[in-house]
Design a protein around this motif. Structure first.
Motif, short mmCIF file in Angstrom:
data_model
loop_
_atom_site.label_atom_id
_atom_site.label_comp_id
_atom_site.label_asym_id
_atom_site.label_seq_id
_atom_site.Cartn_x
_atom_site.Cartn_y
_atom_site.Cartn_z
N HIS A 222 -58.31 107.27 -5.18
CA HIS A 222 -57.25 106.27 -5.15
C HIS A 222 -55.91 106.99 -5.01
N VAL A 223 -55.02 106.41 -4.23
CA VAL A 223 -53.70 107.01 -4.03
C VAL A 223 -52.65 105.95 -4.30
N HIS A 224 -51.71 106.25 -5.19
CA HIS A 224 -50.65 105.30 -5.50
C HIS A 224 -49.51 105.43 -4.49
N PHE A 225 -48.76 104.36 -4.39
CA PHE A 225 -47.65 104.30 -3.44
C PHE A 225 -46.66 105.44 -3.67
N ASN A 226 -46.30 105.68 -4.91
CA ASN A 226 -45.32 106.73 -5.21
C ASN A 226 -45.80 108.11 -4.79
N GLU A 227 -47.12 108.35 -4.87
CA GLU A 227 -47.66 109.64 -4.43
C GLU A 227 -47.46 109.82 -2.93
N ILE A 228 -47.68 108.74 -2.19
CA ILE A 228 -47.50 108.81 -0.73
C ILE A 228 -46.03 109.02 -0.39
N VAL A 229 -45.15 108.32 -1.09
CA VAL A 229 -43.71 108.49 -0.85
C VAL A 229 -43.29 109.93 -1.10
N ASP A 230 -43.71 110.48 -2.23
CA ASP A 230 -43.35 111.88 -2.55
C ASP A 230 -43.90 112.84 -1.50
N GLY A 231 -45.14 112.58 -1.07
CA GLY A 231 -45.75 113.45 -0.08
C GLY A 231 -45.03 113.40 1.26
#
Length: 389
Positions: free
Chosen positions: A72-81
């Motif tokens: 599972h990947v959270h939205f904030n993780e994608i933004v940071d990446g």
């Protein structure tokens, strides 16, 4: 330049968008590098581009093969990446906006905040590669999202298996993303529009139209999906040139039955002073056999809103009709000054010359010049016109 995204035939997905952009000339070597490196936010992918013929049409198919991904990947993780990628800031900003559209849609469907949302299908490494790759390819071709027209999306039909179970097509997230946009069901019982593709479409398109507007097509790119149907499973993106803006007009109309002749004359003048290209008033018979007038104003788009507001103010009309972006054929025009001796005095008269295919089709003296001569010489306006013909 105007870009037209056309998903009317078989919907839209991230890899179909990329395929069409590659067909338009995006650099596959650099694009592969961008997609594979950005996907590492979530996992590992390998990207390949293949030429595939779909029902007689040559297309580019972008295949993203996943090797490893997080559960599972959270939205904030994608933004940071995405923020950590070595890419242009506009590309990163647009990519984050696309994922934000998907996150908002998921949050509304599941009744959670954006921070609580974790992605399943759209959070996979292939989705990250598709989003960032689409945006990078779009910008690499010099396209501007201020001039992108989206045509209605074919969303498909039937049901689809997801991590949330079997869902109807279009799935709830797609419906949320496409609120306010044109879409149609079919033409097959299969999912044609993915959340990723719809979010990219919604972010890139600056205008939505039902039909292709008046443009000159310069190039067309075809991106294909993985499924095969009895019709081309393709998305096409059309690169086109705008028709000269001076040849496009808006026509503004309203019916008037409560103004005096003096008030209509005043309205006529103030509209011209406010930038109307032309104004006409035509007698008409309205409902209940009332006599009235049809006010018709020709305007450039840049003046349209100001003129509409002015008509509301001066007429008190409850409704104004606007026919936008009507193309008009125009002759080449030139203004020439010529001197005439009338009643022993020399006057200068401006002529408006009209050309079509290099040939003169009209040569008319300007009214204001004739009026001044008539007033100064004491001759009739008709006589002055005859003398300068």
């Amino acid at each position: 330049m105007t870009i037209i995204i056309d998903p009317q035939c078989s919907g839209i997905s991230g890899n179909m968008i990329i395929g069409a952009l590659v067909d338009l000339g995006a650099d596959t070597g650099k694009l592969k590098e961008v997609m594979e490196s950005s996907a590492r936010i979530v996992g590992e992918v390998e990207v390949t581009f293949d030429e595939i013929n779909k029902c007689g049409i040559d297309t580019i198919y972008c295949h993203v093969e996943m090797f490893d991904k997080k559960g599972h990947v959270h939205f904030n993780e994608i933004v940071d990446g995405i923020n950590g990628l070595d890419l242009d800031e506009d590309i990163k900003k647009t990519s984050i906006n696309i994922f934000k559209r998907m996150a908002i849609a998921e949050s509304k469907v599941h009744g959670k905040s954006i921070d609580e949302i974790h992605f399943h299908e759209v959070g996979a490494s292939d989705a990250v590669a598709d989003v960032v790759g689409s945006v990078w390819a779009f910008h690499s071709l010099g396209f501007d999202s201020k001039n992108v027209i989206g045509l209605p999306i074919a969303v498909g039909g039937g049901t689809v298996n997801t991590s949330h179970g079997t869902l109807p097509v279009p799935v709830p997230a797609v419906l949320e993303i496409l609120k306010g946009y044109n879409f149609i069901g079919g033409p097959v019982s299969s999912e044609l529009a993915t959340p990723t593709g719809c979010a990219i479409y919604a972010e890139l398109c600056s205008e939505i139209k039902e039909f292709i507007p008046l443009v000159k097509a310069d190039n067309v790119g075809y991106g294909s999906g993985s499924k095969d149907f009895d019709h081309p499973n393709i998305l096409r993106i059309i690169k086109s040139s705008n028709i000269n803006e001076s040849d496009k007009i808006d026509v503004i109309e309203t019916n008037i039955d409560h103004l005096t002749g003096e008030e209509i004359g005043y309205l006529f003048d103030v509209l011209l002073d406010a930038g109307a290209s032309d104004v006409s008033v035509t007698p008409i018979i309205m409902k209940k056999n009332r006599q009235g007038s049809l006010l018709k104003v020709i305007s450039k788009r840049s003046n349209r809103d100001k003129l509409v507001e002015l008509i509301f103010k001066e007429t008190g009309s409850l409704g104004i009709r606007i026919a936008p972006n009507i193309h008009r054929g125009t002759a080449k025009r030139e203004f020439i000054k010529k001197a005439f001796v009338i009643e022993g005095e020399e006057y200068e008269v401006t002529f408006k010359i009209g050309y079509v295919n290099g040939k003169v089709i009209s040569s008319r003296p300007e009214y204001e010049d004739l009026k001044k001569i008539a007033q100064k010489s004491g001759l009739s306006l008709r006589k002055v016109r005859e003398l300068v013909k």
